[in-house]
Motif scaffolding. Structure first.
Motif, short mmCIF file in Angstrom:
data_model
loop_
_atom_site.label_atom_id
_atom_site.label_comp_id
_atom_site.label_asym_id
_atom_site.label_seq_id
_atom_site.Cartn_x
_atom_site.Cartn_y
_atom_site.Cartn_z
N ASN A 121 27.96 34.43 41.74
CA ASN A 121 28.24 35.83 42.10
C ASN A 121 29.73 36.18 42.15
O ASN A 121 30.10 37.24 42.63
N MET A 122 30.60 35.29 41.65
CA MET A 122 32.04 35.53 41.81
C MET A 122 32.67 36.32 40.66
O MET A 122 33.85 36.65 40.72
N THR A 123 31.91 36.64 39.65
CA THR A 123 32.46 37.34 38.48
C THR A 123 33.28 38.58 38.82
O THR A 123 34.35 38.80 38.22
N PRO A 124 32.86 39.44 39.77
CA PRO A 124 33.68 40.64 40.07
C PRO A 124 35.12 40.34 40.45
O PRO A 124 35.99 41.20 40.31
N LEU A 125 35.38 39.13 40.94
CA LEU A 125 36.77 38.79 41.29
C LEU A 125 37.68 38.88 40.07
O LEU A 125 38.88 39.12 40.19
N TRP A 126 37.09 38.70 38.87
CA TRP A 126 37.89 38.79 37.64
C TRP A 126 37.70 40.13 36.94
O TRP A 126 38.60 40.60 36.27
N THR A 127 36.55 40.74 37.10
CA THR A 127 36.30 41.98 36.35
C THR A 127 36.78 43.23 37.09
O THR A 127 36.85 44.30 36.50
N GLU A 128 37.10 43.09 38.37
CA GLU A 128 37.54 44.26 39.14
C GLU A 128 39.03 44.25 39.46
O GLU A 128 39.49 44.87 40.41
N GLY A 129 39.81 43.50 38.66
CA GLY A 129 41.27 43.56 38.75
C GLY A 129 41.85 43.14 40.08
O GLY A 129 42.72 43.81 40.62
N THR A 130 41.40 42.02 40.61
CA THR A 130 41.93 41.57 41.90
C THR A 130 43.19 40.73 41.77
O THR A 130 43.79 40.36 42.77
N GLY A 131 43.56 40.43 40.53
CA GLY A 131 44.82 39.70 40.32
C GLY A 131 44.71 38.20 40.43
O GLY A 131 45.73 37.50 40.37
N ILE A 132 43.51 37.67 40.55
CA ILE A 132 43.33 36.20 40.59
C ILE A 132 43.67 35.62 39.22
O ILE A 132 43.64 36.34 38.21
N GLY A 133 44.00 34.32 39.19
CA GLY A 133 44.31 33.65 37.91
C GLY A 133 43.14 33.69 36.95
O GLY A 133 42.15 34.40 37.17
N LEU A 134 43.23 32.90 35.91
CA LEU A 134 42.21 32.98 34.86
C LEU A 134 40.91 32.30 35.30
O LEU A 134 40.93 31.37 36.11
N PRO A 135 39.79 32.78 34.79
CA PRO A 135 38.49 32.27 35.26
C PRO A 135 38.14 30.90 34.67
O PRO A 135 38.58 30.59 33.56
N PRO A 136 37.33 30.14 35.39
CA PRO A 136 36.94 28.82 34.86
C PRO A 136 35.66 28.88 34.01
O PRO A 136 35.33 27.91 33.35
N LEU A 137 34.99 30.03 34.07
CA LEU A 137 33.68 30.12 33.39
C LEU A 137 33.76 30.92 32.10
O LEU A 137 34.38 32.00 32.06
N LYS A 138 33.11 30.40 31.06
CA LYS A 138 33.10 31.08 29.76
C LYS A 138 32.48 32.46 29.89
O LYS A 138 32.94 33.41 29.27
N SER A 139 31.42 32.55 30.69
CA SER A 139 30.71 33.83 30.80
C SER A 139 31.63 34.94 31.32
O SER A 139 31.49 36.10 30.92
N ILE A 140 32.58 34.57 32.17
CA ILE A 140 33.51 35.60 32.69
C ILE A 140 34.52 35.99 31.61
O ILE A 140 34.86 37.16 31.46
N THR A 141 34.96 34.99 30.85
CA THR A 141 35.93 35.32 29.78
C THR A 141 35.29 36.18 28.69
O THR A 141 36.00 36.82 27.91
N GLU A 142 33.98 36.17 28.65
CA GLU A 142 33.29 36.97 27.62
C GLU A 142 32.96 38.39 28.08
O GLU A 142 32.45 39.19 27.30
#
Lengths: 321, 447
Positions: free
Chosen positions: B351-372
């Motif tokens: 359930n952590m995907t929004p941390l990357w898709t909602e512009g929170t400024g966290i570093g790059l994601p570890p999961l391929k699904s988020i990068t896609e």
């Protein structure tokens, strides 16, 4: 007969026997009485403070002492290694480099801030326009949190676009590296320390000067004393006790000063501004070697105690004189 | 007999005072000896009452921890498993915070933290290995969702010390406008091209290698190790022993020292803080240099829009690469239930995907699904870093391997590395001397 009476009176006085013939309370009788209710009351008053003092200071000191003779880290206390940490620390070049800088930093910090503080205290003793405002403004370096001061000084000197390097460039001194050059970095850190500390010295000296009776100066003036003679033969001796106390306090502040150095240079460049307390911090929290790090702290404490004792003896000497 | 006071007129007797004082002292003593100090969070056990204490860092902007807490509190555990509590741990003194908490068994059951934290605590026997968790993730697809090679960086001798969480990359940036003004039509692709670009920038009073290694600025060190890795070098060999004085490292540091001597490096760099470095990029005095993946956002404004990530350079050895930090989430042995820790982490990673898709400024994601995701793909810089830099990036363990281990704590933000970086950027040394000093300093720290 008369001589005998005077001698007896002096002897009585030495023994604490008053004119009425009643002497000091009988020591032997007092001992038999045991602990008085008054003593219990005083103890009860002191107990909370003593308890907190022991809890908050003594326990950590003892624990740190244990850590200094073990080879542990921040979590694991490790094994007993005797005095190995102390011998390792004392044979490391980095320790002596840090000691050298600590001495320079302390001497400049103590006497630099004292000279400026004393000069300002003397100036403010005279009638200066808006003297009250001046006093408040002069206290700012001491009052402002050191994090803010360090950030300001970084802005002042760190980059070629900073005000002081630009000024130096305009004066034809070229690109002056206030923090990147090891010697200049030491100078900058020491000057920063003096800037942060002089208000404290100014307050100490101002309160000492306030206690000097003005009539003494007037009497000296009538005797033909110059300003310098008044300063050197009246002011200085009469504020010497406060001066020694302020030196002791500032020595302790300087030797234990971590944020001033760490926030401005981090101990660099190439360890040029690494003091003993910074070295101790880095050893414990960056190298995770608690034993050697705490050993450095204990060596520092020992030196501080010796310096303090020497200066306290000087204060006692001043009191006797 | 009405009053025990002796003429003071006060009803507060000495005996009474001593009684009250004694009572207060006893209460203080008891409170100090109580296990939790009344915080309500329970004592040890990573969260009393079966709750899972989750401690996370401020990885992004102010929105990050708000959203992260929402995700954590939305966790609905299965019957018999504890819920999760959330705590933000500030970066300031975080090592002390975690160390004291873990040592006193009042720490978290699950946490993120410093890049090498898991390996530090693993060596102390405080980490619960993630092997069973990762095995269970093979069934729900999470295991295969990690970017290639990422999970291996967490594997120590006894098992997986942690799970990759976000990637902190070191990449080469350039200012498009400054390169254009210097007559450089395309960013460099190899070391000679980089040196030529530096020469062209210098004519416009721009430094070609922008860096900083002052108080708290570890990026300068990371950049130097990135040059080593780029050339096939690094700090540790296959046996996980420090091995700094290698031909690859010497060649890489010779390259940097040449830039220093030719005036391509700001002479004040050795003591620049991160803020100083950003201000130099902002002042357009830095034209190129290594930095984190978030440099353009940190600088912001007009200059931020001029900054671009270049492709990894090809070194004289023909290799590519740079340093990266697979920041991780770890589980501790001090937990009310290992099953509960694992259940929470499974929920969190799903359930952590929004941390990357909602512009929170966290570093790059570890999961391929988020990068896609559409949102991630909308940022060309992040896409470039993931597609070009991540595959060639190496950890502190390079060149010997990629799996991290305890001894890397001797090079991650340590005095030895600071001194090394400042001596190189100061230019008053040679590569072999500086690397030899680094080797002995690391060995000394590990002794």
């Amino acid at each position: 007969m008369a001589t005998s009476t005077i001698t007896n009176r002096i002897e009585k006085a030495r023994k604490g026997v008053g004119v009425s013939g009643q002497g000091a309370p009988d020591q032997g009788r007092k001992k038999k009485k045991g602990i008085s209710a008054r003593a219990w009351t005083l103890f009860a008053f002191a107990f909370p403070s003593l308890f907190l003092l022991v809890l908050l200071n003594l326990y950590p000191v003892i624990y740190a002492g244990i850590q200094s003779v073990r080879d542990g880290d921040l979590i694991d206390p490790g094994n007993f290694v005797g005095l190995k940490n102390y011998t390792d620390v004392l044979t490391q070049p980095s320790f002596w480099t840090a000691t050298r800088f600590t001495i320079i930093f302390t001497i400049v910090g103590v006497f630099g801030s004292w000279l400026i503080g004393l000069a300002l205290a003397l100036l403010l003793r005279t009638r200066v326009p808006a003297g009250g405002l001046f006093k408040v403004l002069l206290l700012l370096p001491w009052v402002v949190p050191v994090v803010v001061s360090a950030t300001s000084w970084n802005w002042l000197v760190a980059t070629p676009q900073s005000p002081l390097p630009m000024l130096a460039n305009a004066l034809g001194l070229g690109n002056v590296l206030f923090l990147a050059d090891p010697v200049l970095a030491q100078v900058t850190v020491c000057v920063f320390k003096v800037w942060v500390s002089f208000p404290f010295m100014m307050m100490m000296m101002a309160s000492a000067l306030a206690a000097v009776d003005v009539n003494v100066y007037e009497a000296a003036k009538m005797d033909g004393a110059t300003n310098w003679q008044s300063f050197s033969h009246i002011t200085m001796p009469m504020i010497s006790r406060s001066t020694y106390i302020s030196w002791i306090l500032m020595t302790i502040f300087c030797v234990n000063d971590f944020p001033t150095i760490f926030l401005l240079t981090g101990g660099g460049p190439v360890d040029a501004t690494t003091s003993l307390v910074v070295l101790s911090y880095r050893t414990v929290f960056q190298n995770f070697q608690t034993g050697p790090g705490v050993a450095i702290a204990f060596v520092m404490t020992l030196v501080l105690v010796i310096v303090s004792v020497v200066l306290y003896r000087q204060i006692r000497k001043v009191n006797i004189e | 007999m009405a009053s025990q006071s002796s003429g003071s007129g006060s009803a507060f007797t000495r005996r009474g005072f001593i009684g009250v004082a004694g009572g207060m002292a006893a209460a203080t003593l008891l409170a100090a000896c109580s296990p939790s100090g009344g915080s309500g969070g329970g004592g040890g056990g990573g969260g009393g009452g079966g709750t899972i204490k989750f401690w996370n860092m401020p990885w992004g902007n102010t929105e990050f921890n708000k959203l992260d807490e929402e995700i954590t509190k939305a966790y609905k555990p299965e019957d018999g498993l504890g819920a999760a509590t959330y705590q933000v741990i500030q970066w300031a003194n975080f090592t002390q915070t975690f160390s004291s908490a873990v040592a006193s068994n009042t720490g978290p059951a699950v946490s993120s933290g410093g890049g090498t934290q898991a390996f530090q605590f693993e060596a102390q026997g405080k980490i619960a290995y993630a092997d069973d968790l990762l095995e269970s993730w093979k069934e729900n697809g999470l295991y295969d969702d990690f970017l290639p090679g990422l999970l291996d960086t967490m594997k120590v001798e006894k098992g997986y010390a942690a799970v990759p969480y976000n990637l902190d990359m070191r990449v080469l940036w350039y200012n498009t406008t400054l390169l254009e003004k210097a007559g450089i039509s395309a960013p460099p692709t190899d070391w000679q091209g980089y040196m030529d670009a530096c020469e062209a920038l210098k004519k416009n009073n721009v430094y070609g290698y922008g860096t900083g290694a002052g108080a708290g600025a570890f990026t300068g060190t990371h950049a130097l190790v990135s040059w080593m890795i780029n050339n096939g070098g690094g700090l540790f060999d296959e046996d996980q022993k420090p091995n700094c004085v290698t031909p690859e490292n010497i060649e890489a540091m010779d390259f940097v020292l040449e830039m220093v001597s030719k005036g391509y490096v700001d002479p004040a760099s050795a003591t620049y803080t991160s803020a100083n470095v950003d201000s130099q990029w902002e002042a357009r005095t830095f034209g190129m240099g290594y930095n984190t993946g978030g440099l353009a956002n940190n600088v912001g404004g007009d200059v931020g829009a001029e900054l671009q990530v270049m492709s990894p350079l090809k070194s004289p050895s023909g290799k590519q690469g740079a340093l990266f930090f697979p920041n991780s989430i770890m589980m501790y042995t001090n937990t009310p239930s290992q099953e509960a820790s694992e259940a929470f982490l499974t929920y969190y990673y799903q359930n952590m995907t929004p941390l990357w898709t909602e512009g929170t400024g966290i570093g790059l994601p570890p999961l391929k699904s988020i990068t896609e995701t559409e949102e991630f793909q909308a940022d060309p810089t992040n896409v470039k870093i993931i597609t070009e830099w991540q595959p060639v990036a190496r950890t502190w363990a390079a060149p010997g391997g990629d799996a991290l281990f305890f001894d890397v704590t001797a090079v991650d933000g340590t005095p030895a590395m600071d001194t090394f970086s400042q001596s190189i950027l100061g230019g008053n040394t040679d590569s072999k001397t500086a690397l030899t000093a680094l080797q002995s300093a690391i060995e000394g720290a590990l002794a």
